[in-house]
Design an enzyme around this catalytic site. Structure first.
Site, mmCIF file in Angstrom:
data_model
loop_
_atom_site.group_PDB
_atom_site.id
_atom_site.type_symbol
_atom_site.label_atom_id
_atom_site.label_comp_id
_atom_site.label_asym_id
_atom_site.label_seq_id
_atom_site.Cartn_x
_atom_site.Cartn_y
_atom_site.Cartn_z
ATOM 1 N N LYS A 94 -8.488 -11.390 4.731
ATOM 2 C CA LYS A 94 -7.697 -10.525 5.599
ATOM 3 C C LYS A 94 -8.494 -10.194 6.866
ATOM 4 O O LYS A 94 -9.718 -10.032 6.811
ATOM 5 C CB LYS A 94 -7.338 -9.253 4.827
ATOM 6 N N SER A 184 -0.136 -3.776 3.434
ATOM 7 C CA SER A 184 -0.543 -4.380 4.691
ATOM 8 C C SER A 184 -1.156 -5.764 4.534
ATOM 9 O O SER A 184 -1.344 -6.478 5.522
ATOM 10 C CB SER A 184 -1.560 -3.455 5.381
ATOM 11 N N SER A 208 -1.330 -1.600 -0.568
ATOM 12 C CA SER A 208 -1.435 -2.718 0.373
ATOM 13 C C SER A 208 -1.805 -4.042 -0.270
ATOM 14 O O SER A 208 -1.700 -5.087 0.364
ATOM 15 C CB SER A 208 -2.433 -2.381 1.481
#
Length: 538
Positions: A94, A184, A208
């Protein structure tokens, strides 16, 4: 007679079906010499070009590592082993996880475009040590969805909008996916679901990891805070932040946890870590037999098994089918109200991108954001910018706020109300309101929440549909494991094709081993994962 021109031989196709291969199959193929790290990396790059940059344009990969092929070439002579279990395995991380190479670490923000890191995050160091090829950075909800209340899952000003690979074409009038990819860690999840990498790393503060895993038919582990080091990860709230794996199977998630779960002097929370020698050792099909599984139920509607309001019919049906599978496996289902259900998972869960209906797909986050997040955000972000970031003029949260305001047209499509609120705090965690809010979180989530509920009913785990239990486990700092649970359809009042919904098992601190066993038994009995349609082998 003129000799025919010889054409260069096409590179051999990988010996595994990358569009849906579990990481364990990829490791076996590497170990058996049936594929090389270079061939794998090239094949994943081709799928990224075809489906992420072209075709449905999933937009899950924010940036590719320019050194990926060179790293893979150096690993072609080695094979996965006990010391290097991931040798040659391409993995995405990420884009809030620092890398010290040529890849920027931006958290999806235009303000941090080009920003680099002085060092690898600890999780990246561990992946490299295990032999992984860092393929690139995955797109995400900007700043892990703490910039603005109205930010849709998977949107960032630098990376644009991630699409759900199961329903990539259906957009609303504002250009937001009707079926969102979850946030997210949206890019991390979509890339694994679409077969663009062997596995990925995401992060979670509250939902997330769980929410995008649920929406993309994946397995993830939201570990106990302190099991995986947060050093080098752009923070939201240190009391709840953690990294975790995104994979297609429970075994793969356990394999990555073996690599990532180590103590780290750069993250004091890891000092109290407790873990087994091998998370994969005791995965068994019969692990559910005799397990006591709690199902938080509404006392006014005991047949509706949902922690967060009433489930719509499709969700209620899926939950009922899940419970039936667990009972067939020998689990004891305990339906009982959770004492704090009325407010601990209510509006303000922030990171989970949940709406009043936990299965809905529109963009509306719950109104408000936890007080703890707003205080810890400024404190942690300023430290990250001071200690980790380089190649940028941005030194503080105030600099980001100012940059965004000066570039509002490009940077502030959904505003920055949460950053503005956080920037009003002192940034040193000295305020009485913060200390009281954090103490209340721990009291409600641990003492009166998970601990009380599990102790009273002698539970091994608590079952939730989708990511509806994310907040209580996150506030307690306790673990959850998500596993594919089935498919639903329809969102935002529109007809849609089927898209995934997961189920999660939550438990006490350091109980990842037990939760993985339970999730594995369910996975092996249910086989609910199916790859997204329309993304075939190249």
């Amino acid at each position: 007679m003129k000799k025919p021109t010889r054409r260069a031989a096409a590179p051999p196709a990988p010996a595994v079906a990358l569009e849906d291969a579990p990481m364990s199959d990829i490791i076996d193929a590497l170990a058996g010499g049936r594929v090389t790290a270079t061939a794998l990396t090239k094949a994943y790059l081709a799928r990224i070009a075809a489906y992420d940059r072209g075709g449905p344009m999933l937009n899950s990969v924010r940036a590719l590592n320019p050194d990926a092929l060179a790293i893979a070439a150096k690993l072609d002579g080695s094979k996965p082993s006990a010391k290097r279990p991931l040798a040659g395995v391409p993995i995405l991380v990420k884009d809030n996880v620092a890398t010290s190479d040529k890849q920027p670490t931006t958290a999806g923000s235009l303000a941090l475009e080009g920003a680099r890191s002085r060092d690898d995050a600890t999780v990246v160091k561990l992946l490299r040590k295990a032999g992984a090829v860092i393929l690139g950075k995955a797109n995400l909800t900007e700043f892990a969805n703490i910039l603005a209340i109205e930010m849709p899952g998977g949107y960032s000003s630098l990376g644009g909008q991630v699409k759900n690979p199961y329903v990539p074409a259906l957009m609303d009038e504002h250009g937001i996916p009707v079926v969102q990819p979850g946030g997210s860690s949206s890019g991390s999840a979509v890339a694994v679901a679409a077969g663009l990498c062997a596995a990925s790393i995401g992060t979670e503060t509250s939902g997330s990891l769980l929410h995008p895993a649920s929406r993309n038919g994946l397995v993830t582990i939201k570990p106990t805070v302190g099991l995986i080091s947060r050093a080098g990860i752009v923070p939201v709230a240190h009391s709840q932040d953690t990294a975790g794996p995104m994979t297609r199977t429970v075994r793969d998630a356990a394999t990555l946890l073996n690599v990532l779960a180590t103590r780290d002097t750069r993250d004091p929370a890891t000092e109290r870590q407790r873990r087994p020698a091998d998370y994969t050792a005791d995965l068994a099909r019969d692990a559910m037999k005799g397990a006591r599984i709690g199902v938080p139920s509404d006392p006014a509607d005991p047949l509706n098994d949902c922690y967060y309001g009433k489930l719509p019919p499709v969700g209620a049906k899926l939950m009922a089918e899940t419970i039936r599978v667990l009972e067939d496996l020998g689990a004891v289902i305990v339906r009982a109200n959770m004492p704090t259900r009325g407010w601990i998972a209510g509006p303000g869960t922030g990171m989970a991108v949940l709406n009043r209906n936990p299965l809905s797909s529109n963009k509306g986050n719950p109104t408000g954001s936890p007080i703890v997040f707003l205080y810890e955000l400024k404190y942690g972000l300023n430290l990250y910018l001071r200690d980790w970031a380089t190649n940028t003029d941005i030194k503080t949260m105030a600099d980001i706020v100012a940059f965004n305001a000066a570039n509002a047209k490009e940077a502030l499509r959904f505003g920055q109300d949460l950053f503005l609120a956080s920037d009003l705090t002192r940034g040193d965690l000295s305020e009485r309101e913060y200390k009281s809010a954090r103490a209340m979180d721990l009291l409600a989530a641990r003492t009166r929440g998970m601990d009380a509920y599990m102790n009273q009913h002698k539970l091994d785990a608590v079952l939730f549909p989708g990511a509806t239990g994310a907040a209580i486990a996150a506030k307690a700092g306790y673990p959850s494991v998500m596993v594919p649970g089935g498919f639903v359809s329809g969102a935002d009042g529109k007809d849609t094709s089927d898209y995934p919904l997961g189920i999660s098992f939550a438990g006490r601190a350091w109980s990842e081993h037990k939760l993985l066993r339970l999730a594995y038994a369910y996975e092996q009995a249910s086989h609910m994962r199916k790859p997204p349609p329309g993304l075939p082998a190249l």
